[in-house]
Design an enzyme around this catalytic site. Sequence first.
Site, PDB file in Angstrom:
ATOM      1  N   HIS A 331      -7.368 -24.506 -45.472  1.00 36.23           N
ATOM      2  CA  HIS A 331      -6.989 -24.394 -46.605  1.00 36.23           C
ATOM      3  C   HIS A 331      -7.076 -23.165 -47.522  1.00 36.23           C
ATOM      4  CE1 HIS A 331      -6.519 -26.059 -50.843  1.00 36.23           C
ATOM      5  NE2 HIS A 331      -5.416 -26.803 -50.526  1.00 36.23           N
ATOM      6  N   CYS A 332      -8.564 -22.668 -47.283  1.00 35.61           N
ATOM      7  CA  CYS A 332      -8.956 -21.691 -47.815  1.00 35.61           C
ATOM      8  C   CYS A 332      -7.984 -20.151 -47.684  1.00 35.61           C
ATOM      9  CB  CYS A 332     -10.380 -21.287 -47.796  1.00 35.61           C
ATOM     10  SG  CYS A 332     -11.567 -22.587 -47.987  1.00 35.61           S
ATOM     11  N   ILE A 333      -7.798 -20.047 -46.414  1.00 35.91           N
ATOM     12  CA  ILE A 333      -6.970 -18.915 -46.285  1.00 35.91           C
ATOM     13  C   ILE A 333      -5.481 -18.936 -46.464  1.00 35.91           C
ATOM     14  CG2 ILE A 333      -8.745 -18.234 -44.399  1.00 35.91           C
ATOM     15  CD1 ILE A 333      -6.856 -18.775 -42.200  1.00 35.91           C
TER      16      ILE A 333
END
Length: 343
Positions: A331-333
């Site tokens: 999700h972060c990238i």
Amino acid sequence: MTWLMPAETASQDRIWMAFPREGQTLGETSAEREAGYAAWAHVANTIAGFQPVSIIVDPTEMTRAKGLLSSVITIHECTIDDFWMRDSGPTFVHAADGTLAAVDWVFNGWGGGDWTESGNDRDLARFIADLAGVPVVPSLLVNEGGGIHVDGEGTVLLTETVQLDPGRNPNLDKTRVAEEISRTLGTTKAIWLPRGLERDYETFGTRGHVDIIACIPSPGVILLHDQRDPSHPDHAVMQQIRTQLAGETDAQGRSFEIIDLPAPETLTDAHGPVDWSYVNHLVINDAVIACSFGEERTDAQAQEILAAAYPGRQIVGVDATELFARGGGVHCITQQQPAPRVS
């Protein structure tokens, strides 16, 4: 103008990512750096098997990116510092007429630190908005996409140690932050979690991003990170957060159904307690790109829970250990660009 950030399950036009470039979080050795490049490329190529992917690539990494990325991925060259697109890029919202816009938060490298550089990312949201052909919604709030989660019906999850961080917004209180979030995302109820996972407060951490703790797969339902081992510091953290959420209601007045997503069995790595979390998944049109950690039992259990939470979507696991070693997950990238809403 009224804006509304749709739920992450809303129809999408594409996913935006940024390709890694050399820096402190990528890795110190050649082997570590190669593992980082491969991890980002694997996520991008996996998503591209389902829907369009656009990726920002620093000029220094163009040759490598073209060699690792699928030919169906659209590459845009731009000088960048960080490659955690959820945080340095825009957050997309709908206007009242269903057209799309992009919120341009102030990104200062997660509150600033001697290891971060963010000068080249200052205009990244505007650059992407221009590529997407959508207007910009400017904001003076220092914020990141990993620090917010909405249900598309007025509810937003925030963390006190992120938006109220003295390194981010030293002169703002909860009321002022919630007002700006409401203006830009259309939310009417802010739920403030007290803090994030323990590892997130180390040198390369975000100081409490919510997207590793909790998400709302459908209105009134929360998927919650569940560290069941009492010896792990996140056990106490998540017990506190679970108790809080059990007593909360969303913007529509609903109490939450809480679904626990058990943490992987691995408790530590060479640097201490891990923050591995299945909450940090990406929802796309026909699938969920789920973090996996090479743990047959818990990976399968998590995918079974995600399949029930997102009916009709294929659950695809990708190895996220190299991502988490650098400070985040799938999700972060990534950052979703919703499709315009048809009235």
